[in-house]
Design a protein around this motif. Structure first.
Motif, PDB file in Angstrom:
ATOM      1  N   UNK A   1     -21.984  26.963  -7.723  1.00 48.32           N
ATOM      2  CA  UNK A   1     -21.440  25.973  -6.778  1.00 48.32           C
ATOM      3  C   UNK A   1     -20.514  26.274  -5.513  1.00 48.32           C
ATOM      4  N   UNK A   2     -20.995  27.247  -4.707  1.00 48.09           N
ATOM      5  CA  UNK A   2     -20.586  27.722  -3.740  1.00 48.09           C
ATOM      6  C   UNK A   2     -19.200  28.148  -3.678  1.00 48.09           C
ATOM      7  N   UNK A   3     -18.554  28.781  -4.811  1.00 47.18           N
ATOM      8  CA  UNK A   3     -17.338  28.980  -4.616  1.00 47.18           C
ATOM      9  C   UNK A   3     -16.238  27.902  -5.285  1.00 47.18           C
TER      10      UNK A   3
ATOM     11  N   UNK B   1     -12.542  15.429  -1.835  1.00 42.72           N
ATOM     12  CA  UNK B   1     -11.335  16.010  -2.172  1.00 42.72           C
ATOM     13  C   UNK B   1     -11.324  17.102  -2.869  1.00 42.72           C
ATOM     14  N   UNK B   2     -12.397  17.322  -3.621  1.00 45.61           N
ATOM     15  CA  UNK B   2     -12.290  18.372  -4.778  1.00 45.61           C
ATOM     16  C   UNK B   2     -12.227  19.779  -4.310  1.00 45.61           C
ATOM     17  N   UNK B   3     -12.800  20.147  -3.022  1.00 42.83           N
ATOM     18  CA  UNK B   3     -12.616  21.552  -2.614  1.00 42.83           C
ATOM     19  C   UNK B   3     -11.098  21.845  -2.029  1.00 42.83           C
ATOM     20  N   UNK B   4     -10.672  20.486  -1.661  1.00 47.65           N
ATOM     21  CA  UNK B   4      -9.341  20.863  -1.004  1.00 47.65           C
ATOM     22  C   UNK B   4      -8.254  21.119  -2.286  1.00 47.65           C
ATOM     23  N   UNK B   5      -8.461  20.297  -3.181  1.00 46.94           N
ATOM     24  CA  UNK B   5      -7.750  20.341  -4.369  1.00 46.94           C
ATOM     25  C   UNK B   5      -7.813  21.696  -5.035  1.00 46.94           C
ATOM     26  N   UNK B   6      -8.969  22.253  -5.043  1.00 43.13           N
ATOM     27  CA  UNK B   6      -9.313  23.394  -5.564  1.00 43.13           C
ATOM     28  C   UNK B   6      -8.419  24.596  -4.677  1.00 43.13           C
TER      29      UNK B   6
END
Length: 134
Positions: free
Chosen positions: A79-81, A105-110
């Motif tokens: 999943x690319x990190x 929003x998922x990458x920013x939350x992560x």
């Protein structure tokens, strides 16, 4: 009624996962589910499932205690990190994430959760090491 042997095994694995993640938090580098399974010497079948179940328990513990999610240190190679969708679904169920697990929003939350987890768990590990030396 839950199987006591399974509950005990999950509890023991959960403790081992937290210990390992605390040990590597200071590196500020995520570990993959596969690498974590290998580091813990888990044996098939279902090693990744064993890891994800333990991580979900840790997420619940951390959320209940108001701590950053130590599970944010674990990512999917595919999943690319980012962690697997289950990370976001569990965070959502725990009231920590309000977005779409596959949305923008998922990458920013992560990223925010990863940074908070590294800072918190690095400090916790350093405090433990200081207590052990004192």
């Amino acid at each position: 009624m839950p199987d006591n042997a399974a509950t005990t095994a999950t509890s023991a694995l959960t403790s081992r996962v937290r210990t390992h993640l605390c040990r590597i938090a200071g590196q500020a580098t995520p570990i993959t589910y596969q690498a974590l399974a290998k580091a813990l010497d888990l044996t098939p079948p279902n090693t990744i499932h064993q890891v994800t179940v333990a991580l979900e328990y840790l997420m619940a513990e951390d959320a209940a205690a108001g701590r950053p999610l130590i599970a944010a240190l674990v990512v999917s190679k595919a999943r690319g990190g980012l962690p697997a969708p289950g990370f976001f679904n569990t965070a959502q169920r725990l009231g920590r994430f309000g977005g779409d697990p596959s949305g923008p929003g998922a990458p920013a939350f992560y990223a925010a959760e990863f940074d908070a987890a590294v800072a918190f768990w690095r400090a916790a590990a350093e405090a433990t090491e200081t207590d052990d030396v004192a």
